[in-house]
Motif scaffolding. Structure first.
Motif, PDB file in Angstrom:
ATOM      1  N   SER A   1     -25.211   8.881  44.208  1.00  0.00           N
ATOM      2  CA  SER A   1     -24.345   9.232  45.360  1.00  0.00           C
ATOM      3  C   SER A   1     -25.145   9.460  46.638  1.00  0.00           C
ATOM      4  CB  SER A   1     -23.534  10.484  45.034  1.00  0.00           C
ATOM      5  OG  SER A   1     -22.741  10.256  43.894  1.00  0.00           O
ATOM      6  N   VAL A   2     -26.413   9.878  46.511  1.00  0.00           N
ATOM      7  CA  VAL A   2     -27.187  10.208  47.724  1.00  0.00           C
ATOM      8  C   VAL A   2     -27.351   8.977  48.620  1.00  0.00           C
ATOM      9  CG1 VAL A   2     -29.396  11.031  48.601  1.00  0.00           C
ATOM     10  CG2 VAL A   2     -28.332  12.189  46.639  1.00  0.00           C
ATOM     11  N   PRO A   3     -27.849   7.841  48.137  1.00  0.00           N
ATOM     12  CA  PRO A   3     -27.980   6.670  49.042  1.00  0.00           C
ATOM     13  C   PRO A   3     -26.617   6.191  49.568  1.00  0.00           C
ATOM     14  CG  PRO A   3     -28.677   6.116  46.786  1.00  0.00           C
ATOM     15  CD  PRO A   3     -28.408   7.576  46.817  1.00  0.00           C
ATOM     16  N   GLN A   4     -25.567   6.332  48.748  1.00  0.00           N
ATOM     17  CA  GLN A   4     -24.229   5.914  49.221  1.00  0.00           C
ATOM     18  C   GLN A   4     -23.786   6.796  50.393  1.00  0.00           C
ATOM     19  OE1 GLN A   4     -21.961   6.314  45.614  1.00  0.00           O
ATOM     20  NE2 GLN A   4     -22.589   4.323  44.795  1.00  0.00           N
TER      21      GLN A   4
ATOM     22  N   GLU B   1     -25.842   8.392  52.441  1.00  0.00           N
ATOM     23  CA  GLU B   1     -26.704   8.042  53.591  1.00  0.00           C
ATOM     24  C   GLU B   1     -26.169   6.799  54.300  1.00  0.00           C
ATOM     25  OE1 GLU B   1     -30.814   9.991  51.732  1.00  0.00           O
ATOM     26  OE2 GLU B   1     -30.455   7.821  51.595  1.00  0.00           O
ATOM     27  N   TYR B   2     -25.710   5.820  53.506  1.00  0.00           N
ATOM     28  CA  TYR B   2     -25.192   4.583  54.124  1.00  0.00           C
ATOM     29  C   TYR B   2     -23.973   4.900  55.003  1.00  0.00           C
ATOM     30  CZ  TYR B   2     -23.101   0.010  54.812  1.00  0.00           C
ATOM     31  OH  TYR B   2     -22.548  -1.110  55.408  1.00  0.00           O
ATOM     32  N   LEU B   3     -23.194   5.897  54.585  1.00  0.00           N
ATOM     33  CA  LEU B   3     -21.991   6.274  55.354  1.00  0.00           C
ATOM     34  C   LEU B   3     -22.365   7.079  56.601  1.00  0.00           C
ATOM     35  CD1 LEU B   3     -19.637   7.409  52.429  1.00  0.00           C
ATOM     36  CD2 LEU B   3     -19.495   5.257  53.728  1.00  0.00           C
ATOM     37  N   GLY B   4     -23.606   7.570  56.625  1.00  0.00           N
ATOM     38  CA  GLY B   4     -24.027   8.422  57.752  1.00  0.00           C
ATOM     39  C   GLY B   4     -23.423   9.815  57.643  1.00  0.00           C
ATOM     40  N   LEU B   5     -23.084  10.206  56.416  1.00  0.00           N
ATOM     41  CA  LEU B   5     -22.511  11.543  56.181  1.00  0.00           C
ATOM     42  C   LEU B   5     -23.567  12.425  55.520  1.00  0.00           C
ATOM     43  CD1 LEU B   5     -18.958  10.495  54.806  1.00  0.00           C
ATOM     44  CD2 LEU B   5     -19.611  11.053  57.173  1.00  0.00           C
ATOM     45  N   THR B   6     -23.241  13.716  55.360  1.00  0.00           N
ATOM     46  CA  THR B   6     -24.213  14.659  54.783  1.00  0.00           C
ATOM     47  C   THR B   6     -23.613  15.358  53.572  1.00  0.00           C
ATOM     48  OG1 THR B   6     -24.811  15.087  57.088  1.00  0.00           O
ATOM     49  CG2 THR B   6     -25.712  16.619  55.449  1.00  0.00           C
ATOM     50  N   LEU B   7     -24.326  15.342  52.468  1.00  0.00           N
ATOM     51  CA  LEU B   7     -23.826  16.051  51.278  1.00  0.00           C
ATOM     52  C   LEU B   7     -23.897  17.559  51.532  1.00  0.00           C
ATOM     53  CD1 LEU B   7     -25.324  13.887  48.377  1.00  0.00           C
ATOM     54  CD2 LEU B   7     -22.904  14.202  48.943  1.00  0.00           C
ATOM     55  N   PRO B   8     -22.856  18.309  51.177  1.00  0.00           N
ATOM     56  CA  PRO B   8     -22.817  19.758  51.464  1.00  0.00           C
ATOM     57  C   PRO B   8     -23.688  20.551  50.500  1.00  0.00           C
ATOM     58  CG  PRO B   8     -20.844  19.117  50.244  1.00  0.00           C
ATOM     59  CD  PRO B   8     -21.633  17.852  50.489  1.00  0.00           C
ATOM     60  N   ASP B   9     -24.990  20.230  50.479  1.00  0.00           N
ATOM     61  CA  ASP B   9     -25.896  20.924  49.552  1.00  0.00           C
ATOM     62  C   ASP B   9     -27.271  21.036  50.211  1.00  0.00           C
ATOM     63  OD1 ASP B   9     -27.177  20.304  46.153  1.00  0.00           O
ATOM     64  OD2 ASP B   9     -27.564  21.870  47.656  1.00  0.00           O
ATOM     65  N   PRO B  10     -27.562  22.211  50.803  1.00  0.00           N
ATOM     66  CA  PRO B  10     -28.856  22.383  51.510  1.00  0.00           C
ATOM     67  C   PRO B  10     -30.060  22.305  50.560  1.00  0.00           C
ATOM     68  CG  PRO B  10     -27.609  24.458  51.422  1.00  0.00           C
ATOM     69  CD  PRO B  10     -26.722  23.406  50.842  1.00  0.00           C
TER      70      PRO B  10
ATOM     71  N   ASN C   1     -37.197  14.782  44.173  1.00  0.00           N
ATOM     72  CA  ASN C   1     -38.296  15.371  43.423  1.00  0.00           C
ATOM     73  C   ASN C   1     -39.114  14.225  42.816  1.00  0.00           C
ATOM     74  OD1 ASN C   1     -39.833  16.354  41.207  1.00  0.00           O
ATOM     75  ND2 ASN C   1     -38.564  18.220  41.134  1.00  0.00           N
ATOM     76  N   GLU C   2     -40.206  13.904  43.471  1.00  0.00           N
ATOM     77  CA  GLU C   2     -41.029  12.731  43.074  1.00  0.00           C
ATOM     78  C   GLU C   2     -41.453  12.837  41.613  1.00  0.00           C
ATOM     79  OE1 GLU C   2     -41.201  10.106  45.020  1.00  0.00           O
ATOM     80  OE2 GLU C   2     -42.202   9.110  43.302  1.00  0.00           O
ATOM     81  N   GLU C   3     -41.818  14.052  41.241  1.00  0.00           N
ATOM     82  CA  GLU C   3     -42.337  14.257  39.872  1.00  0.00           C
ATOM     83  C   GLU C   3     -41.252  13.927  38.831  1.00  0.00           C
ATOM     84  OE1 GLU C   3     -44.330  18.136  39.760  1.00  0.00           O
ATOM     85  OE2 GLU C   3     -43.881  18.072  37.583  1.00  0.00           O
ATOM     86  N   ARG C   4     -40.042  14.417  39.100  1.00  0.00           N
ATOM     87  CA  ARG C   4     -38.934  14.207  38.128  1.00  0.00           C
ATOM     88  C   ARG C   4     -38.356  12.805  38.281  1.00  0.00           C
ATOM     89  NH1 ARG C   4     -34.201  16.667  37.179  1.00  0.00           N
ATOM     90  NH2 ARG C   4     -33.653  16.790  39.389  1.00  0.00           N
ATOM     91  N   GLY C   5     -38.512  12.239  39.480  1.00  0.00           N
ATOM     92  CA  GLY C   5     -37.874  10.936  39.739  1.00  0.00           C
ATOM     93  C   GLY C   5     -36.373  11.061  39.893  1.00  0.00           C
ATOM     94  N   HIS C   6     -35.933  12.272  40.272  1.00  0.00           N
ATOM     95  CA  HIS C   6     -34.495  12.530  40.497  1.00  0.00           C
ATOM     96  C   HIS C   6     -34.338  13.443  41.713  1.00  0.00           C
ATOM     97  CE1 HIS C   6     -33.285  10.833  36.632  1.00  0.00           C
ATOM     98  NE2 HIS C   6     -34.239  11.533  36.044  1.00  0.00           N
ATOM     99  N   TYR C   7     -33.066  13.602  42.143  1.00  0.00           N
ATOM    100  CA  TYR C   7     -32.804  14.578  43.205  1.00  0.00           C
ATOM    101  C   TYR C   7     -32.594  15.965  42.588  1.00  0.00           C
ATOM    102  CZ  TYR C   7     -32.308  10.982  46.782  1.00  0.00           C
ATOM    103  OH  TYR C   7     -32.564   9.954  47.671  1.00  0.00           O
ATOM    104  N   ASP C   8     -33.266  16.942  43.099  1.00  0.00           N
ATOM    105  CA  ASP C   8     -32.930  18.338  42.774  1.00  0.00           C
ATOM    106  C   ASP C   8     -31.691  18.688  43.588  1.00  0.00           C
ATOM    107  OD1 ASP C   8     -36.439  19.360  42.818  1.00  0.00           O
ATOM    108  OD2 ASP C   8     -35.182  18.515  41.204  1.00  0.00           O
ATOM    109  N   PHE C   9     -30.820  19.486  43.013  1.00  0.00           N
ATOM    110  CA  PHE C   9     -29.632  19.885  43.792  1.00  0.00           C
ATOM    111  C   PHE C   9     -29.294  21.347  43.506  1.00  0.00           C
ATOM    112  CE2 PHE C   9     -26.650  19.432  40.175  1.00  0.00           C
ATOM    113  CZ  PHE C   9     -27.302  18.494  39.376  1.00  0.00           C
ATOM    114  N   GLY C  10     -28.422  21.882  44.340  1.00  0.00           N
ATOM    115  CA  GLY C  10     -28.123  23.318  44.286  1.00  0.00           C
ATOM    116  C   GLY C  10     -27.326  23.714  43.043  1.00  0.00           C
ATOM    117  N   GLU C  11     -27.160  25.009  42.880  1.00  0.00           N
ATOM    118  CA  GLU C  11     -26.452  25.585  41.719  1.00  0.00           C
ATOM    119  C   GLU C  11     -24.935  25.392  41.887  1.00  0.00           C
ATOM    120  OE1 GLU C  11     -27.624  26.530  38.974  1.00  0.00           O
ATOM    121  OE2 GLU C  11     -25.896  27.547  38.083  1.00  0.00           O
TER     122      GLU C  11
END
Ligand code: 3HC
Length: 311
Positions: free
Chosen positions: A229-232, A234-243, A248-258
């Motif tokens: 969902s993150v690149p999708q 970004e393509y829309l020029g919108l912001t995910l509501p999660d500061p 996370n390069e090490e995990r190869g995934h996005y870390d996200f909030g609780e």
């Protein structure tokens, strides 16, 4: 080898269990639970979007939304039929939904406040459902797996049409872009909740993974959905509501909030914004549609009597 051990070895060898096969009571019970809730989710899921069919901004959008909502009804019927192969009556399942005994996905207890919500639902809710349902195509129970294969073919159209709405709005006027961002803000976290509680708190995951009903864990599928969902967004020029969202390069995934699990539990318990209204609408539709069921049964009985008389 005990009958249970034979069953487990058969499942471990990636065979499909069919309705006529022996199965542990617990396997049957958890499948009826999950498939019924899946079917209920499809049927209740028609309501938030159905709310916008008469207000779609163009004939083309109206036709697309009509087709999607009708698809969801069909998905519900495939899944009720799959549940019935396990020996449960459809009337019992419907009664359990109407009485509040049965669950359906928490996501459908949120209101659709603007046309952008229809875009966000197609993009995120159907997008999350696809992640979950693609995995379920490999579920060990044959009728459920085949229903998933059929449903997944239609879901990609559902997700595409939603994302197309979000593209039109996010590339439109500032007011339209704001409407899309507002819908994203309201639908993002409830979409993550569709994957269920964390693996640590999941009551059914461990046994259902052994039985190969569930092929990937709640958190694994949720992470896959976030990563796509993150690149999708970004393509829309919108912001995910999660500061806290960060690659996370090490995990190869996005870390996200609780996730707000208090909200999740409250909505699952029936205290969401639209729980009461959704069930009331379902009960009214069922009662107002009784005449159709009665006519179909009467016609079938008349035909059966005619065939018996002719025989
Ligand atoms: N909403 C409501 N209840 C939920 C939930 C949610 N988002 N997530 C979990 N739960 C419930 C579970 O049903 C279980 O309660 P129960 O014991 O009373 O049934 C409890 O919370 C514990 O959760 P578990 O993780 O232990 O439960 P599962 O192993 O069943 O996993 C699930 C939950 C991942 C949702 C799984 O049931 C599943 O994959 N279901 C099939 C897919 C599905 O139902 N998707 C919902 C949406 S369908 C849809 O979106 C249609 C699309 O076309 C729009």
């Amino acid at each position: 080898m005990s009958v249970e051990e034979k069953f487990q070895a058969f499942v471990d060898a990636e065979n499909k269990i069919e309705a006529k096969d022996w199965m542990p009571d617990g396997y049957r019970k958890t499948l009826i639970r999950q498939i019924a809730q899946h079917a209920h989710s499809e049927i209740v899921g028609m309501l938030p979007e159905g709310n916008w069919i008469s207000r779609a901004p163009s004939l083309r959008r109206k036709a697309i939304l009509l087709a999607k909502v009708q698809d969801e009804a069909g998905h519900g019927l495939y899944l009720y039929s799959a549940a019935e192969t396990l020996g449960i009556e459809r009337d019992t399942l419907i009664e359990e939904l109407h009485s509040g005994k049965a669950k359906y996905s928490s996501i459908f207890n949120y209101p659709t406040l603007s046309w952008a919500d229809i875009g966000a639902i197609g993009w995120l809710v159907d997008g999350a459902a696809i992640v979950n349902q693609v995995a379920l195509q490999r579920t060990s129970y044959g009728p459920y797996s085949r229903a998933m294969i059929r449903i997944c073919k239609e879901e990609s159209f559902h997700q595409r049409q939603g994302y197309e709405i979000m593209i039109s709005l996010s590339k439109g006027t500032p007011a339209q872009k704001q409407m899309a961002q507002d819908a994203l803000n309201r639908w993002w976290w409830p979409s993550l909740m569709m994957f269920g509680p964390s693996d640590r708190d999941s009551a059914h995951s461990s046994q259902n993974m052994i039985w190969k009903i569930k092929r990937q864990s709640n958190d694994e599928l949720r992470q896959r959905f976030v990563d796509m969902s993150v690149p999708q967004t970004e393509y829309l020029g919108l912001t995910l509501p999660d500061p806290d969202l960060k690659w996370n390069e090490e995990r190869g995934h996005y870390d996200f909030g609780e996730i707000d699990w208090t909200e999740f539990n409250e909505v699952v318990k029936g205290n969401g914004p639209c729980n009461k209204q959704r069930i009331e609408t379902r009960v009214n539709a069922y009662e107002n549609g009784a005449w159709v069921r009665e006519a179909a049964v009467a016609y079938a009985n008349k035909k059966a009597n005619k065939n018996t008389a002719a025989a």
